[in-house]
Each structure stands twice: as structure tokens, then as C-alpha cells.
Design a protein around this motif. Structure first.
Motif, short mmCIF file in Angstrom:
data_model
loop_
_atom_site.label_atom_id
_atom_site.label_comp_id
_atom_site.label_asym_id
_atom_site.label_seq_id
_atom_site.Cartn_x
_atom_site.Cartn_y
_atom_site.Cartn_z
N SER A 171 0.30 34.86 66.00
CA SER A 171 -0.36 35.83 66.88
C SER A 171 0.39 36.09 68.18
CB SER A 171 -1.78 35.36 67.21
OG SER A 171 -1.76 34.10 67.84
N TYR A 172 1.55 35.48 68.37
CA TYR A 172 2.26 35.67 69.64
C TYR A 172 2.67 37.13 69.83
CZ TYR A 172 6.35 35.03 66.52
OH TYR A 172 7.26 35.11 65.50
N LEU A 173 2.68 37.55 71.10
CA LEU A 173 3.21 38.84 71.47
C LEU A 173 4.73 38.74 71.59
CD1 LEU A 173 0.66 39.83 74.25
CD2 LEU A 173 0.86 40.89 71.99
N ILE A 174 5.43 39.80 71.22
CA ILE A 174 6.88 39.85 71.34
C ILE A 174 7.23 40.73 72.53
CG2 ILE A 174 9.05 40.46 70.21
CD1 ILE A 174 7.52 40.16 67.52
N GLU A 175 7.76 40.11 73.56
CA GLU A 175 8.03 40.79 74.83
C GLU A 175 9.53 40.82 75.09
OE1 GLU A 175 5.73 40.29 78.88
OE2 GLU A 175 7.12 38.62 78.64
N VAL A 176 9.98 41.87 75.76
CA VAL A 176 11.40 42.00 76.12
C VAL A 176 11.52 42.13 77.64
CG1 VAL A 176 13.50 43.36 75.88
CG2 VAL A 176 11.98 43.06 73.92
N ASP A 177 12.45 41.38 78.19
CA ASP A 177 12.70 41.37 79.63
C ASP A 177 14.16 41.73 79.88
OD1 ASP A 177 12.80 40.99 82.34
OD2 ASP A 177 12.26 38.87 82.30
N GLY A 178 14.37 42.91 80.48
CA GLY A 178 15.72 43.30 80.85
C GLY A 178 16.11 44.66 80.32
N SER A 179 16.31 45.60 81.21
CA SER A 179 16.83 46.93 80.88
C SER A 179 15.96 47.65 79.85
CB SER A 179 18.27 46.81 80.36
OG SER A 179 18.94 48.04 80.43
N CYS A 180 14.64 47.59 80.03
CA CYS A 180 13.71 48.38 79.22
C CYS A 180 13.58 49.76 79.87
CB CYS A 180 12.34 47.72 79.13
SG CYS A 180 12.32 46.16 78.24
N ASN A 181 14.19 50.77 79.27
CA ASN A 181 14.22 52.09 79.88
C ASN A 181 14.51 53.14 78.82
OD1 ASN A 181 17.11 52.07 79.53
ND2 ASN A 181 17.26 50.86 81.41
N GLU A 182 14.78 54.37 79.24
CA GLU A 182 14.94 55.46 78.29
C GLU A 182 16.13 55.26 77.36
OE1 GLU A 182 15.87 59.30 79.93
OE2 GLU A 182 16.83 58.41 81.68
N ARG A 183 17.09 54.45 77.75
CA ARG A 183 18.24 54.19 76.88
C ARG A 183 17.96 53.16 75.80
NH1 ARG A 183 20.09 54.33 82.05
NH2 ARG A 183 20.18 52.06 82.18
N THR A 184 16.87 52.40 75.95
CA THR A 184 16.62 51.28 75.02
C THR A 184 15.25 51.32 74.36
OG1 THR A 184 15.78 49.87 76.82
CG2 THR A 184 18.15 49.76 76.36
N PHE A 185 14.30 52.11 74.87
CA PHE A 185 12.93 52.09 74.35
C PHE A 185 12.89 52.25 72.82
CE2 PHE A 185 10.92 53.72 78.56
CZ PHE A 185 10.63 52.42 78.95
N LYS A 186 13.63 53.21 72.29
CA LYS A 186 13.58 53.50 70.86
C LYS A 186 14.06 52.30 70.04
CE LYS A 186 14.89 57.07 67.48
NZ LYS A 186 15.45 56.17 66.43
N ASP A 187 15.20 51.76 70.39
CA ASP A 187 15.75 50.62 69.65
C ASP A 187 14.85 49.39 69.76
OD1 ASP A 187 17.94 52.08 68.82
OD2 ASP A 187 19.23 51.39 70.44
N LEU A 188 14.32 49.14 70.95
CA LEU A 188 13.44 47.98 71.13
C LEU A 188 12.16 48.13 70.32
CD1 LEU A 188 13.84 47.44 74.98
CD2 LEU A 188 14.73 45.96 73.17
N ASP A 189 11.58 49.31 70.35
CA ASP A 189 10.35 49.55 69.59
C ASP A 189 10.59 49.39 68.09
OD1 ASP A 189 7.54 50.68 69.36
OD2 ASP A 189 8.68 52.19 68.22
N GLU A 190 11.67 49.95 67.60
CA GLU A 190 11.97 49.86 66.17
C GLU A 190 12.26 48.42 65.75
OE1 GLU A 190 15.17 52.59 65.55
OE2 GLU A 190 13.83 54.34 65.41
N ALA A 191 12.83 47.62 66.63
CA ALA A 191 13.12 46.22 66.31
C ALA A 191 11.86 45.37 66.24
CB ALA A 191 14.09 45.64 67.33
#
Length: 227
Positions: A171-191
């Protein structure tokens, strides 16, 4: 059905002279507040503290998520819990000699527990206790300073966290810390990222008016991900 994305503004990137007003704006918009606790040893920077958490806890209407970039996290757990922390998240690199004791201590104080992984630390490092965690934070930049470039190799680590979660019913949440912005949102979401920590490039520099900056961020995120 994909989960609704969650957003966690980094208080380190706020205008600290106007933090009460900014938190009042974000209280109805964000999902968490990300609070960087640094000791000048684990990382060279020094930012926020348990006293800061106590000061803002009366204004915050969202969980205060405390990221412990410190060499001895045990020194900070009780003070942060008493100050009003909702989540306490030490680095895996600092707790693996006594990870189970540390996790149970955080839970016993009424807080949720997360663990943070540096970019060079494989997710296998936390395999033995991953089932106990409420959140995993994957650093996509080396820790300590804002404004660093995104490390693309972390997308594989996010995919692995998602795979383990789905395969085992964690049940853990998967969080990302660092350079979350318009250049990375799509790739991070898909991952498989579920919680996006927002700093200067992802939120605060988008507009001097924080409410307008939030709307711009949400528009960018939707355009990039369809969510």
C-alpha cells in the motif's frame, strides 16, 4: 483505473517571509507539505528544523511530510513527532543497521513512515522491510540542493517500486523528489509515480501569484499526462 496524482509543495522553496499566506493558498490545493530537514552532515546544506515544523503546524491543514536528510535520524524522530509531523521519512542509507526498530518507533509515535532512496541506492536495499512502509521516496537528483538536473536512470527504479507494489498488494505511495516539472511529468507518471514533490521549477517559479502558479502547474500536468 489510474490513481489521481498527488502533489507535495516543498516548503524549502517557498517565500519564507510570506509562508503563512502561501500555506493558506495551498491548504485547499495540495495533498502534503514536503519539509526538508538537513543537518549539514548527511548533506552540506541546512534548511528546516523541528522548530519550523512546530511553527507551521498551526497553519498547515495537510500532512507535514518530513524528509530527514540527516546522519542520525533517531535524534529527530521524537522532536518531529511532538512538533506535528504527519510522515517521518529517513534515508535508507542512514537506518539499515536498525531499520525495523526505527520504523516501529515512528509508527509508535503516531506518524506514518516513509523511506527515501538516494539515486545510487537500489530499491533492493529496502526489500526486507518495504511491506511496512507507507511511502517510498525516490530521489531523482542527488540530495541537498534545489535546482539540480533530473537523473533519468531513476525511471527504472520507479517502475520496480510499482511492480513490487502491484505484485504483492503493498500500500505504499510512490513519491518522486527532484526536478518534477513540465520536462519530466509525463515520464514520471508513466513510470508509476503517484506523489510529485514540487519545487521552484515545478511550481514556485511559474508565477509570482502562487494560486496562479498552481493553476499553471495543473494545466501543464494535464497537458503532459492527460490527468
Amino acid at each position: 483505473m489510474s490513481k489521481k496524482p498527488m502533489f507535495s509543495p516543498s516548503l524549502m522553496c517557498m517565500d519564507l517571509m510570506d509562508i503563512k499566506h502561501q500555506m493558506e493558498i495551498l491548504n485547499s490545493r495540495a495533498d502534503f507539505y514536503h519539509v526538508d530537514i538537513m543537518d549539514g552532515h548527511f548533506v552540506k546544506n541546512i534548511t528546516l528544523s523541528p522548530d519550523f515544523v512546530k511553527a507551521v503546524s498551526s497553519v498547515a491543514k495537510l500532512p507535514l511530510d518530513c524528509h530527514l536528510m540527516v546522519t542520525t535520524p533517531d535524534d529527530f524522530i521524537e522532536p518531529l513527532a511532538k512538533a506535528g509531523a504527519g510522515y517521518i521519512c529517513p534515508h535508507a542509507e542512514t537506518i539499515n543497521s536498525d531499520a525495523f526498530r526505527m520504523i516501529y518507533k515512528i509508527k509508535s509515535l503516531g506518524c506514518k513512515v516513509g523511506v527515501v532512496l538516494n539515486p545510487a541506492t537500489p530499491i533492493e536495499y529496502i526489500r526486507q522491510y518495504i511491506h511496512l512502509l507507507d511511502k517510498i521516496t525516490i530521489m531523482s537528483v542527488d540530495p541537498g540542493f534545489a535546482g539540480q538536473p533530473f537523473i533519468r536512470e531513476m525511471l527504472g527504479k520507479i517502475r520496480q517500486a510499482k511492480e513490487w507494489k502491484e505484485q504483492n498488494g503493498y500500500s505504499y505511495l510512490i513519491e518522486v523528489d527532484g526536478s518534477c516539472n513540465e520536462r519530466t511529468f509525463k515520464d514520471l507518471d508513466e513510470a508509476g509515480a503517484e506523489v510529485f514533490i514540487l519545487g521552484s521549477s515545478g511550481l514556485f517559479n511559474l508565477d509570482p501569484d502562487l494560486a496562479a502558479a498552481w493553476d499553471k502547474m495543473k494545466k501543464i500536468f494535464h497537458e503532459q499526462t492527460g490527468k
